[in-house]
Design an enzyme around this catalytic site. Sequence first.
Site, PDB file in Angstrom:
ATOM      1  CE1 TYR A   1      -3.402  -2.626   0.075  1.00  5.65           C
ATOM      2  CE2 TYR A   1      -3.786  -2.422   2.466  1.00  5.65           C
ATOM      3  CZ  TYR A   1      -3.977  -2.863   1.234  1.00  5.65           C
ATOM      4  OH  TYR A   1      -5.021  -3.854   1.285  1.00  5.65           O
ATOM      5  CB  SER A   2       0.144   4.903  -0.445  1.00  3.39           C
ATOM      6  OG  SER A   2      -0.975   5.068   0.357  1.00  3.39           O
ATOM      7  CD  GLU A   3       1.576   6.723   2.974  1.00  2.00           C
ATOM      8  OE1 GLU A   3       2.363   7.657   2.249  1.00  2.00           O
ATOM      9  OE2 GLU A   3       0.293   6.751   2.824  1.00  2.00           O
ATOM     10  CB  THR A   4       2.222  -0.507   6.296  1.00  2.00           C
ATOM     11  OG1 THR A   4       1.614  -1.331   4.965  1.00  2.00           O
ATOM     12  CG2 THR A   4       1.712  -1.593   7.463  1.00  2.00           C
TER      13      THR A   4
ATOM     14  CG  HIS B   1      -3.968   7.420   3.861  1.00  2.38           C
ATOM     15  ND1 HIS B   1      -2.590   7.314   3.345  1.00  2.38           N
ATOM     16  CD2 HIS B   1      -4.299   6.213   3.918  1.00  2.38           C
ATOM     17  CE1 HIS B   1      -2.330   6.070   3.168  1.00  2.38           C
ATOM     18  NE2 HIS B   1      -3.465   5.404   3.390  1.00  2.38           N
TER      19      HIS B   1
END
Length: 304
Positions: free
Chosen positions: A43-46, A75
């Site tokens: 994902y774009s961030e975890t 987010h």
Amino acid sequence: MQTFHTYDVFTDRRFGGNPLAVVSAADGLDEATMQQIAREFNYSETVFLQAATEAGCAWCLRIFTPSLEMRFAGHPTIGAALHLAWQGLLGTLEDGATRTLQTMAGPVPVQFSVQNGQVQSARLTAPEVPTVLPVSLTPAQLAELLALDEGDFPPGVAPVMVSCGMPYLLVALSSREALSRLRLQADAWHRYYDPAWRKLFAFAPDGVLGYVPQQDGVYAARMMWMERDVPMEDPATGGAASSLAGWLASQQEVADGEWRWTLHQGEDMGRFSVLHLTGRKQQGRVLPPMVGGGAVPIMQGQLR
């Protein structure tokens, strides 16, 4: 064994917003392992939840992209805050209650909207006062970079680099239609790229005229960057939205006030997102902006 939950953040519908993985009980994970897990989710961030080490903070957030750890991102902070609230890990929350979360950029207060005993959404206050720096890109260079015409950039609104914890290049466009036409160009990116900002946040009026409405303005935005000569796009970017809110507040002529805007993002990539922005000034100083929104649970499981 860590559990994980995934959410779509800054949306009220499945498969909208920005996907996020939240990994619980991460205190025993080292940085290399967290980076590998983030790369696995892709994902774009975890975000990894750990016990807070700073006084006054409820939890510590470690935020990773598939390639690096971030000081702050919007987010993951909103998604993690709502996850903690829904899991009962922030105590009893009344409407307007605030909890502070620890990030590498500093403490981040998060305020919750609660209706009929249910947490509906969250709003963060950026960890830093916005820093605004000029950028030496001409309309001709921007047109080359974004495959647009020079007339697609409003006169008198120069690109700027703004940071409220993470820096972004903010580029104003004249119309929503120009925003949809935008195509990041690899050759021009290599010529004009500056590691000081790394990512570009283009925005345009979406249903309003002008660029600095006093209140209730609606904007559309796209956040893009280049990775191995491939254009990448993010469907909802709280950190960049914070920078936009800070810049919009800095453009207000009055010394004191609070202004609110709605930001639409992700529509051009099929993941419609809604972010609620608040900019503030006090005695001529821009205060840390606020960004809020909701999230939708998608999956949960265990890491083996």
